[in-house]
Design a protein around this motif. Sequence first.
Motif: not given
Length: 466
Positions: A418-422
């Motif tokens: 989630r966080l890298p993609m966000a």
Amino acid sequence: MKRDYLASVRSGEELSVAEQVSLVARLSTPAILAQLSSIVMQYIDAAMVGSLGAPAAASIGLVASSTWLFGGVSYAATAGYTVMAAQQIGAGNEKEARNLMKEAFLFGTALAVLIGLFGAAISGALPRWLGAEEALRRDAGSYFLVFALFLPVVRLNGIAAAMLQSSGNMRTPGALHVLMCALDVVFNALLIYPARHWRGVFIPGAGLGVTGAALGTALAETVTTGLMLFALLARSPAMRLRRGERLRFSLAHLRQNVRIAVPVAAQEMVLSGAQVVSTGIVAPLGTVAIAANSFAVTAESLCYMPGYGIGSAASVIIGQSTGAGRRELTRRLGWIVTLLGMAVMGAGGLVMYFAAPYVIGALSPDKAVVALGTAVLRLEVFAEPFYAANIVAEGVFRGAGDTLVPSLLDFGSMWLVRLPMAAVLSRSMGLRGVWIAMCVELCVRGGLFLLRLAGKKWQKDAVAVG
């Protein structure tokens, strides 16, 4: 009279598939209603504060993930005692369950006081650390300060409700949470807005704005906590206090609680910490994006909080069946309750797709906030069935005492997906990119939890309660 299916589980009686489904439905329904009432309370808070304008709403949305982090860690501290109490009741050892309840109150309250004091100490600096605009910092810090100071009360409420649920009583916590919702309306109306006249009637008010919203919720929690403690300690057939039964603090119980609670605490820190980081990604996108994100999260909770209700029922069912030694029944009940959660949340997501503009519109009068909030909310509802698999299966595993692997799955999914993609998508797509990342990650996480449930390792990895 209706058959007590939990008693049948404890006594070793066979249950048909229809009776197993009925058991899950009976315990899940009041738990779902309790969670829905808490959502209504969030909607009330959001709508009342939203009427003050986007900056007021954004100030609460800014620290929301931090309140989840602090609340989640304090909850995790006694998760092991709750699991052990359910398993001891399943094994027919009610006296031991009552002692575990007392240990939970002692340990959980002491830790909540320490966490609350730490939260109060950093409340002034927290909005700045999260990258808030100067105009939002004062209200956001004040809201978090009130939350931190009342955290011990919230924890007492949580322990009392969890112990009632562990005994199989899901109705009383549900009813009291509905009452808390009604009290929140009254206290908010008196504390958020200034004194005013309405159709010739004088309505008193403190005019505290965002701080009033925090105080209103805290006072509603306080009243409900007193009633919850009375129901548990004076009225519960299994858990009420008995004369002559003194607290016996057990190092073995503490070690077992730590073995269960540490992964749960790590999981709460991972999830809530990731939400804090996500807030840091959203904050530079501006006030409209922060407010839209906050309202969309609040609106989405109408879909996923029933899953948490079913998950809490799952922990009770699996805890008692595990304590009774019903291994195969435990597996079947685990699947039944998980599939029920997926169906309920899937249906909720479908309804929310069409209702999104009306729900967001009820929370904010700002057209830009409504448009953006509706757009991102519609992106995420497709992940609701998989989110349900995560939430409810986690309740199943927790009831069995298996908490380490689920926490690792949460960690990998949130921080590696989630966080890298966000972070990447937000640069070109703004808030929409953040919510696309959320949707993808929830599907990945739900799939991982279904694979875990399909295997037998979660029963082997469970912490045995002595």
